[in-house]
Design an enzyme around this catalytic site. Structure first.
Site, mmCIF file in Angstrom:
data_model
loop_
_atom_site.group_PDB
_atom_site.id
_atom_site.type_symbol
_atom_site.label_atom_id
_atom_site.label_comp_id
_atom_site.label_asym_id
_atom_site.label_seq_id
_atom_site.Cartn_x
_atom_site.Cartn_y
_atom_site.Cartn_z
ATOM 1 N N ASP A 104 0.848 -1.206 0.000
ATOM 2 C CA ASP A 104 0.000 0.000 0.000
ATOM 3 C C ASP A 104 0.884 1.258 0.000
ATOM 4 O O ASP A 104 0.712 2.166 -0.852
ATOM 5 C CB ASP A 104 -0.890 -0.060 1.247
ATOM 6 C CG ASP A 104 -2.029 0.940 1.243
ATOM 7 O OD1 ASP A 104 -2.222 1.614 0.225
ATOM 8 O OD2 ASP A 104 -2.722 1.035 2.277
ATOM 9 N N THR B 278 -0.994 -11.402 3.259
ATOM 10 C CA THR B 278 0.054 -12.264 3.830
ATOM 11 C C THR B 278 1.227 -11.495 4.444
ATOM 12 O O THR B 278 2.216 -12.096 4.848
ATOM 13 C CB THR B 278 0.591 -13.272 2.788
ATOM 14 O OG1 THR B 278 1.271 -12.559 1.746
ATOM 15 C CG2 THR B 278 -0.526 -14.105 2.197
ATOM 16 N N TYR C 15 -1.192 -8.410 7.644
ATOM 17 C CA TYR C 15 -2.428 -9.076 8.082
ATOM 18 C C TYR C 15 -2.226 -10.555 8.434
ATOM 19 O O TYR C 15 -3.172 -11.238 8.822
ATOM 20 C CB TYR C 15 -3.531 -8.892 7.042
ATOM 21 C CG TYR C 15 -4.173 -7.514 7.042
ATOM 22 C CD1 TYR C 15 -3.792 -6.540 7.970
ATOM 23 C CD2 TYR C 15 -5.173 -7.180 6.139
ATOM 24 C CE1 TYR C 15 -4.384 -5.282 7.979
ATOM 25 C CE2 TYR C 15 -5.771 -5.919 6.142
ATOM 26 C CZ TYR C 15 -5.366 -4.972 7.060
ATOM 27 O OH TYR C 15 -5.968 -3.743 7.060
#
Ligand code: AR6
Length: 185
Positions: free
Chosen positions: A41, A129, A132
């Site tokens: 992100d 993965t 999270y």
């Protein structure tokens, strides 16, 4: 790199940095705030510039937070990809909270959104993965199975669907799942 044709579409597994992909859309493993974060992100927002965040803010105003499993689309800003599809994967809580089903929905909703926007090439990171904590082995099985099923159903809709793995270790896990699911070996 591994590549296989499924009903007229290519499914590709490769290592790399997804921000450098030359596909029409890359997928972002975002969080419900849509306001950016770490991992892939952070890398996408850094490489794509501020336009992506501006559009995410507009989406937040209109729709509120993005629930896990859902997906939205923005411009790709300065990226080579024209679009970013933002999804939110499940946080792993040990497997008793429907995490697998939510992960499958995340992949499927990204593919649906791409298809409805006429996008023919898309790249995914390994959703959920990292921060999270979804186990890579299980996530790989779900990702490949969901993409494979989708390409078998929507024949020829996509030119290519790519999984871009950030580490060699993740790539090897995805390849071994791919061999089990697709070649049944
Ligand atoms: N290209 C491809 N894959 C990458 C890249 C990259 N440039 N950078 C990291 N990865 P994560 P999540 C891999 O944590 O688990 C964020 O802060 C990474 O090695 O990015 O879904 C969000 O804002 C891992 O395999 O996403 C959320 O708060 C995979 O991308 C939260 O993290 C996913 O790791 C989402 O957690």
């Amino acid at each position: 790199m591994v590549k296989i044709e499924i009903e007229g579409s290519q499914l590709i597994l490769d290592t790399g940095d997804i921000t450098q992909e030359r596909v029409e859309a890359i997928v972002n493993a975002a969080n419900s705030s849509l306001m950016g974060g770490g991992g892939v992100d952070g890398a996408i927002h850094r490489a794509g510039g501020p336009d992506i965040l501006e559009e995410c803010k507009e989406i937040r105003k209109k729709k509120g937070k993005l629930p896990p499993g859902q997906a939205v689309i923005t411009t790709g800003g300065k990226l080579k990809a024209r679009y970013v599809i933002h999804t939110v994967g499940p946080v792993w809580h040990g497997g008793q909270k429907n995490e697998g089903e939510v992960l499958k929905q995340a992949y499927r909703n990204c593919l649906d959104l791409a298809r409805k926007n006429g996008i023919r090439s898309i790249a995914f990171p390994s959703i959920s993965t990292g921060a999270y904590r979804f186990p890579v082995d299980r996530a790989a099985g779900i990702a490949i199975d969901t993409i494979y099923t989708y390409l078998s159903k929507y024949k020829g809709v996509f030119e290519k669907v790519k999984m871009v793995l950030y580490t060699e270790a993740d790539y090897n896990i995805y390849v071994s799942k791919y061999n089990k699911i697709i070649h049944k070996s």
